[in-house]
Design a protein around this motif. Structure first.
Motif, PDB file in Angstrom:
ATOM      1  N   THR A 146       0.819  -1.216   0.000  1.00 23.61           N
ATOM      2  CA  THR A 146       0.000   0.000   0.000  1.00 23.61           C
ATOM      3  C   THR A 146       0.853   1.266   0.000  1.00 23.61           C
ATOM      4  O   THR A 146       0.310   2.363   0.012  1.00 23.61           O
ATOM      5  N   ARG A 147       2.174   1.113  -0.020  1.00 24.87           N
ATOM      6  CA  ARG A 147       3.065   2.275   0.000  1.00 24.87           C
ATOM      7  C   ARG A 147       4.008   2.271  -1.210  1.00 24.87           C
ATOM      8  O   ARG A 147       5.229   2.142  -1.076  1.00 24.87           O
ATOM      9  N   PRO A 148       3.457   2.397  -2.415  1.00 27.79           N
ATOM     10  CA  PRO A 148       4.306   2.369  -3.615  1.00 27.79           C
ATOM     11  C   PRO A 148       5.340   3.487  -3.646  1.00 27.79           C
ATOM     12  O   PRO A 148       6.350   3.371  -4.346  1.00 27.79           O
TER      13      PRO A 148
ATOM     14  N   GLY B 178      -6.075  -2.952  -5.533  1.00 27.60           N
ATOM     15  CA  GLY B 178      -5.276  -1.785  -5.877  1.00 27.60           C
ATOM     16  C   GLY B 178      -3.809  -1.975  -5.541  1.00 27.60           C
ATOM     17  O   GLY B 178      -2.922  -1.588  -6.315  1.00 27.60           O
ATOM     18  N   ALA B 179      -3.531  -2.587  -4.393  1.00 29.88           N
ATOM     19  CA  ALA B 179      -2.144  -2.825  -3.987  1.00 29.88           C
ATOM     20  C   ALA B 179      -1.463  -3.797  -4.942  1.00 29.88           C
ATOM     21  O   ALA B 179      -0.308  -3.601  -5.336  1.00 29.88           O
ATOM     22  N   ARG B 180      -2.179  -4.842  -5.316  1.00 27.42           N
ATOM     23  CA  ARG B 180      -1.627  -5.805  -6.265  1.00 27.42           C
ATOM     24  C   ARG B 180      -1.285  -5.129  -7.587  1.00 27.42           C
ATOM     25  O   ARG B 180      -0.219  -5.362  -8.167  1.00 27.42           O
ATOM     26  N   GLN B 181      -2.167  -4.269  -8.048  1.00 25.25           N
ATOM     27  CA  GLN B 181      -1.921  -3.593  -9.324  1.00 25.25           C
ATOM     28  C   GLN B 181      -0.737  -2.644  -9.247  1.00 25.25           C
ATOM     29  O   GLN B 181       0.058  -2.522 -10.186  1.00 25.25           O
ATOM     30  N   ASP B 182      -0.578  -1.958  -8.111  1.00 23.25           N
ATOM     31  CA  ASP B 182       0.576  -1.073  -7.943  1.00 23.25           C
ATOM     32  C   ASP B 182       1.878  -1.872  -7.981  1.00 23.25           C
ATOM     33  O   ASP B 182       2.884  -1.415  -8.544  1.00 23.25           O
ATOM     34  N   VAL B 183       1.871  -3.056  -7.375  1.00 19.86           N
ATOM     35  CA  VAL B 183       3.046  -3.926  -7.415  1.00 19.86           C
ATOM     36  C   VAL B 183       3.343  -4.354  -8.845  1.00 19.86           C
ATOM     37  O   VAL B 183       4.487  -4.291  -9.314  1.00 19.86           O
ATOM     38  N   ILE B 184       2.321  -4.781  -9.557  1.00 22.75           N
ATOM     39  CA  ILE B 184       2.492  -5.228 -10.942  1.00 22.75           C
ATOM     40  C   ILE B 184       3.025  -4.092 -11.808  1.00 22.75           C
ATOM     41  O   ILE B 184       3.952  -4.274 -12.617  1.00 22.75           O
TER      42      ILE B 184
ATOM     43  N   ILE C 296       1.591  -8.073  -0.275  1.00 25.26           N
ATOM     44  CA  ILE C 296       0.170  -7.850  -0.569  1.00 25.26           C
ATOM     45  C   ILE C 296      -0.707  -8.777   0.289  1.00 25.26           C
ATOM     46  O   ILE C 296      -1.893  -8.948   0.009  1.00 25.26           O
ATOM     47  N   GLU C 297      -0.111  -9.318   1.361  1.00 24.24           N
ATOM     48  CA  GLU C 297      -0.882 -10.183   2.254  1.00 24.24           C
ATOM     49  C   GLU C 297      -1.237  -9.450   3.544  1.00 24.24           C
ATOM     50  O   GLU C 297      -2.067  -8.541   3.555  1.00 24.24           O
ATOM     51  N   ASP C 298      -0.569  -9.760   4.652  1.00 25.55           N
ATOM     52  CA  ASP C 298      -0.944  -9.197   5.955  1.00 25.55           C
ATOM     53  C   ASP C 298      -0.872  -7.672   6.006  1.00 25.55           C
ATOM     54  O   ASP C 298      -1.573  -7.050   6.801  1.00 25.55           O
ATOM     55  N   ALA C 299      -0.023  -7.071   5.192  1.00 22.04           N
ATOM     56  CA  ALA C 299       0.161  -5.617   5.244  1.00 22.04           C
ATOM     57  C   ALA C 299      -0.951  -4.844   4.546  1.00 22.04           C
ATOM     58  O   ALA C 299      -0.945  -3.607   4.566  1.00 22.04           O
ATOM     59  N   VAL C 300      -1.904  -5.546   3.934  1.00 28.48           N
ATOM     60  CA  VAL C 300      -2.920  -4.875   3.112  1.00 28.48           C
ATOM     61  C   VAL C 300      -4.330  -5.246   3.584  1.00 28.48           C
ATOM     62  O   VAL C 300      -4.671  -6.433   3.712  1.00 28.48           O
ATOM     63  N   ASP C 301      -5.142  -4.230   3.832  1.00 23.58           N
ATOM     64  CA  ASP C 301      -6.549  -4.437   4.163  1.00 23.58           C
ATOM     65  C   ASP C 301      -7.261  -5.135   2.991  1.00 23.58           C
ATOM     66  O   ASP C 301      -6.975  -4.832   1.827  1.00 23.58           O
ATOM     67  N   PRO C 302      -8.161  -6.086   3.292  1.00 25.61           N
ATOM     68  CA  PRO C 302      -8.846  -6.802   2.209  1.00 25.61           C
ATOM     69  C   PRO C 302      -9.480  -5.891   1.161  1.00 25.61           C
ATOM     70  O   PRO C 302      -9.482  -6.223  -0.034  1.00 25.61           O
ATOM     71  N   LYS C 303      -9.998  -4.740   1.575  1.00 25.40           N
ATOM     72  CA  LYS C 303     -10.639  -3.835   0.618  1.00 25.40           C
ATOM     73  C   LYS C 303      -9.647  -3.168  -0.324  1.00 25.40           C
ATOM     74  O   LYS C 303     -10.048  -2.629  -1.358  1.00 25.40           O
TER      75      LYS C 303
END
Length: 290
Positions: free
Chosen positions: A33-35, A64-70, A53-60
């Protein structure tokens, strides 16, 4: 957000790591969540960076977090990614989204509890991407031998916080001796590199140094970390000491001077230890003590 990550990644050079993942000491977990700190983390002294993108990220916020990583990986970034566990609602999207993404060095599979989970993740990705199995439960610890022998398994890691929550065990050295030893033995059974220990929570560097020394004493060869300023200490403690390197250098010089002749039963074990120290010293840039 995605476009700004791409712009940042393309404008700022990323430090090239030369420490192979097999012997990487510090594994820096970075919240997905911190790109804005991806580049800084990748330029740090961490041997390996893991975008979480697991414990550090709220399910909601998972999508978005996955896409920022990609996006960051596609724009020149290189990192490992901690993905959600197989039983979660997000695992399938994680592996589908990361499949064949350039810059992906491997995945850390959360809450691994059996060999099939590693194998399935490995094949869903592409049958080539390395899977680092994060073991975080009593069941996972007891299945560690099978997990280490699973197709696609690259290395084991200890999710110590979740393990303590699962078992009710304390965080002290004695309580954590069994799961640590289990992962070390399982890694040998599976012919894997040494396992990665859990993180030290907090900002107390003397405690981090003490706990990193426990990591080494247990036979583990890496440690998860939660902040950039932890990486130097972990790297230092897990590396051979200059005194170790001086001993290994002297032993090897003497061994070669006598034509490589084995004199007694202690020579072979000492030779193996000296060769290992010398290999790591070269990789980590440790010079012998004068």
């Amino acid at each position: 957000m995605s476009s700004s990550v791409g712009d940042t990644a393309s404008s700022k050079p990323i430090r090239t790591r030369n420490i192979p993942a097999e012997i990487a000491r510090s594994w820096l977990l970075v919240p997905a969540t911190r790109p804005e700190i991806f580049d800084e983390s990748a330029s740090s002294r961490a041997d390996a960076v893991v975008l979480d993108i697991e414990d550090a990220v709220d399910p909601k916020k998972k999508d978005g977090a996955r896409q920022d990583v990609i996006d960051w990986l596609r724009n020149g970034g290189k990192a490992w990614v901690r993905i959600n566990d197989v039983h979660s609602d997000f695992w399938a999207d994680d592996v589908a989204g990361l499949r064949n993404i350039p810059g992906l060095l491997g995945v850390m599979l959360a809450k691994t509890e059996n060999a099939e989970q590693v194998k399935e993740t490995y094949h869903r990705l592409d049958g080539k991407t390395r899977v680092l199995a994060l073991v975080e439960s009593a069941l996972g610890i007891e299945e560690a031998n099978n997990i280490a022998r699973a197709e696609g398994a690259f290395r084991l890691a200890f999710g110590s916080g979740d393990f303590r929550r699962d078992t009710g065990m304390a965080a002290d050295r004695e309580a954590m001796a069994y799961p640590r030893a289990k992962l070390v033995v399982a890694s040998r059974v599976g012919n894997l590199p040494g396992p990665i220990d859990g993180p030290t929570v907090g900002t107390n560097h003397p405690i981090l140094r003490e706990q990193s020394a426990i990591t080494v004493s247990m036979g583990m060869t890496g440690k998860l970390c939660l902040a950039i300023d932890q990486t130097n200490i972990i790297n230092e403690v897990i590396s051979p000491t200059p005194t170790d390197v001086a001993w290994a250098t002297d032993f090897m010089d003497d061994f070669k001077a006598r034509g490589g002749v084995i004199r007694d039963g202690s020579d072979l074990p000492r030779l193996g230890r000296a060769e290992k120290i010398m290999k790591l010293a070269v990789a980590y840039g440790v010079q012998p003590a004068l």
